[in-house]
Scaffold this motif. Structure first.
Motif, short mmCIF file in Angstrom:
data_model
loop_
_atom_site.label_atom_id
_atom_site.label_comp_id
_atom_site.label_asym_id
_atom_site.label_seq_id
_atom_site.Cartn_x
_atom_site.Cartn_y
_atom_site.Cartn_z
N MET A 120 0.86 -1.17 0.00
CA MET A 120 0.00 0.00 0.00
C MET A 120 0.91 1.24 0.00
SD MET A 120 -2.97 1.10 2.74
CE MET A 120 -3.57 -0.52 2.91
N PRO A 121 0.63 2.24 -0.84
CA PRO A 121 1.49 3.43 -0.88
C PRO A 121 1.42 4.24 0.42
CG PRO A 121 -0.16 3.45 -2.65
CD PRO A 121 -0.41 2.24 -1.83
N LEU A 122 2.52 4.93 0.72
CA LEU A 122 2.58 5.73 1.96
C LEU A 122 1.53 6.82 1.98
CD1 LEU A 122 6.38 6.13 2.70
CD2 LEU A 122 4.71 4.76 3.90
N LYS A 123 1.24 7.42 0.82
CA LYS A 123 0.25 8.49 0.76
C LYS A 123 -1.13 7.99 1.22
CE LYS A 123 -1.21 12.19 -2.27
NZ LYS A 123 -1.14 12.77 -3.60
N LEU A 124 -1.48 6.80 0.79
CA LEU A 124 -2.76 6.20 1.19
C LEU A 124 -2.77 5.87 2.68
CD1 LEU A 124 -5.53 5.22 0.36
CD2 LEU A 124 -4.50 3.03 -0.24
N LYS A 125 -1.63 5.37 3.17
CA LYS A 125 -1.53 5.08 4.60
C LYS A 125 -1.70 6.35 5.42
CE LYS A 125 1.38 0.99 4.38
NZ LYS A 125 2.64 0.38 4.80
N GLY A 126 -1.13 7.46 4.94
CA GLY A 126 -1.28 8.74 5.62
C GLY A 126 -2.73 9.20 5.65
#
Length: 148
Positions: free
Chosen positions: A1-7
């Motif tokens: 999962m991309p970091l932007k989505l995790k944020g």
């Protein structure tokens, strides 16, 4: 999962749960520290980074584009304070905020009150009571936005 989505997941799910009801907390330094540590622990876990990797907190928050939990806590508290100050004088929250209880406090160091926290937050942000009347200006001065 991309970091932007995790944020985004952190901002929309986890942080609101952690800060639920924080507008009314009289937060001590130790409580602030605990919130900060818990928030950073979650962020580190989401990034797959341990403390042994010696990655700075600012770098982790920057990569996820997330503001510090303690700053959001202060922003929420000041937002609620401005909301209550704009209410009419007969409203129950305004009446309770202006309530004066007769009596004396016990010996020793005074307990930290909610209004003490608000005063220190206002001093940090450089605002005063007279600014609460203008809602947009108050929000602009007191809100802690997440980095883009």
């Amino acid at each position: 999962m991309p970091l932007k989505l995790k944020g985004k997941i952190y901002k929309s799910v986890i942080r609101p749960v952690v800060l639920y009801g924080s507008e009314y907390w009289a937060v001590k330094k130790t409580d602030e520290k605990r919130l900060h540590v818990a928030g950073m622990r979650m962020l580190r876990w989401m990034c797959g980074v341990t403390r042994m990797d010696k990655v700075r907190n600012e770098y982790i928050r920057g990569s996820l584009k997330v503001a510090p939990v303690t700053e959001k806590l202060k922003g929420n508290r000041l937002s609620w304070y401005g909301h209550v100050k704009r209410r009419d004088e007969t409203h129950v929250t305004k009446a309770v905020m202006n309530l004066h209880v007769d009596g004396w406090r016990g010996r020793g160091r005074p307990k930290k009150r909610w209004m003490d926290c608000v005063r220190t937050d206002m001093k940090e942000k450089g605002v005063d009571d007279s600014m609460t009347g203008d809602r947009t200006e108050w929000k602009k001065k007191t809100c802690c936005a997440d980095p883009k």
